[in-house]
Design an enzyme around this catalytic site. Structure first.
Site, PDB file in Angstrom:
ATOM      1  N   ASN A  13      12.398 -75.443 -58.143  1.00 48.56           N
ATOM      2  CA  ASN A  13      12.991 -74.712 -56.793  1.00 48.56           C
ATOM      3  C   ASN A  13      13.907 -75.594 -56.090  1.00 48.56           C
ATOM      4  OD1 ASN A  13      11.641 -73.023 -53.999  1.00 48.56           O
ATOM      5  ND2 ASN A  13      13.215 -72.452 -55.160  1.00 48.56           N
ATOM      6  N   SER A  43      17.236 -72.257 -58.985  1.00 50.78           N
ATOM      7  CA  SER A  43      16.898 -70.825 -58.003  1.00 50.78           C
ATOM      8  C   SER A  43      17.330 -70.819 -56.502  1.00 50.78           C
ATOM      9  CB  SER A  43      15.238 -70.817 -58.223  1.00 50.78           C
ATOM     10  OG  SER A  43      14.534 -71.662 -57.664  1.00 50.78           O
TER      11      SER A  43
HETATM   12  P1  4NP Z   1      15.208 -76.643 -60.983  1.00 52.54           P
HETATM   13  O1  4NP Z   1      15.359 -78.414 -61.453  1.00 52.54           O
HETATM   14  O2  4NP Z   1      14.109 -76.360 -61.770  1.00 52.54           O
HETATM   15  O3  4NP Z   1      16.482 -76.214 -61.294  1.00 52.54           O
HETATM   16  O4  4NP Z   1      15.039 -76.882 -59.647  1.00 52.54           O
HETATM   17  C1  4NP Z   1      14.379 -79.343 -61.527  1.00 52.54           C
HETATM   18  C2  4NP Z   1      14.023 -80.040 -60.479  1.00 52.54           C
HETATM   19  C3  4NP Z   1      12.890 -81.006 -60.772  1.00 52.54           C
HETATM   20  C4  4NP Z   1      12.165 -81.232 -61.832  1.00 52.54           C
HETATM   21  C5  4NP Z   1      12.699 -80.251 -62.704  1.00 52.54           C
HETATM   22  C6  4NP Z   1      13.799 -79.301 -62.692  1.00 52.54           C
HETATM   23  N1  4NP Z   1      11.214 -82.196 -61.986  1.00 52.54           N
HETATM   24  O5  4NP Z   1      10.604 -81.973 -62.876  1.00 52.54           O
HETATM   25  O6  4NP Z   1      10.891 -82.594 -60.972  1.00 52.54           O
END
Ligand code: 4NP
Length: 162
Positions: free
Chosen positions: A15, A19
């Site tokens: 998030n 999103s």
């Molecule tokens: P999102 O991207 O799902 O598009 O917000 C990510 C942001 C952080 C992480 C993974 C995906 N994470 O593992 O911290």
């Protein structure tokens, strides 16, 4: 369209990239179509580690160059979301599998959709996670979301149940 509001929830893993961008792109499109009073839009993440934080700085800066302001504050998906929203839209297969596991009943499962199912461009079946990549990944996210949001708005507008 009828008078009841339609509520959309965009969901990705963190998030902070996909999103909140989907939320901003769709809000602008809905506003431009004069449907702000009819369609409510929010976003949430499967993970809630950084709840309360703003969207990723890189994502905000790429989005802002296209005129989108990412204002949402990170929050996790809750069971209540499955009752509050009409469309729960995940960005990739992992999001969809997680959402289906969280769904409290069959009616909730039927609210879950894949973002790229609404896209006109059939080249991508999911919105790739840009978090560990470079600038091109953030631009691709925005290209895919603009396409899919247009399709989603068409789908909602042409659905006689709405
Ligand atoms: P999102 O991207 O799902 O598009 O917000 C990510 C942001 C952080 C992480 C993974 C995906 N994470 O593992 O911290």
């Amino acid at each position: 369209m009828k008078q009841e509001k339609i509520r959309l929830l965009f969901v990705c893993l963190g998030n902070i990239c996909r999103s909140p961008s989907a939320e901003a792109v769709m809000k602008k499109m809905v506003k431009d179509a004069g449907l702000e009073d009819r369609i409510e839009i929010d976003s949430a993440g499967i993970l809630g580690y950084h709840a309360g934080e703003q969207a990723d700085q890189r994502m905000r800066s790429h989005a802002s160059r296209r005129g989108y302001k990412l204002e949402s504050i990170l929050r996790p998906v809750t069971t209540r979301d499955f009752f509050d929203f009409d469309y729960i839209i995940g960005m990739d297969d992992r999001n969809l599998a997680d959402l289906r596991q969280m769904a409290p009943d069959q009616e909730s499962v039927e609210k879950i959709h894949g973002m790229m199912d609404f896209a006109g461009n059939g080249l991508y079946d999911h919105v790739p996670d840009p978090y560990y990549g470079g600038a091109a990944g953030f631009e691709l996210v925005l290209d895919l979301l603009e396409d899919a949001c247009r399709g989603l708005l068409d789908t909602i507008s042409s659905n006689p149940d709405n």
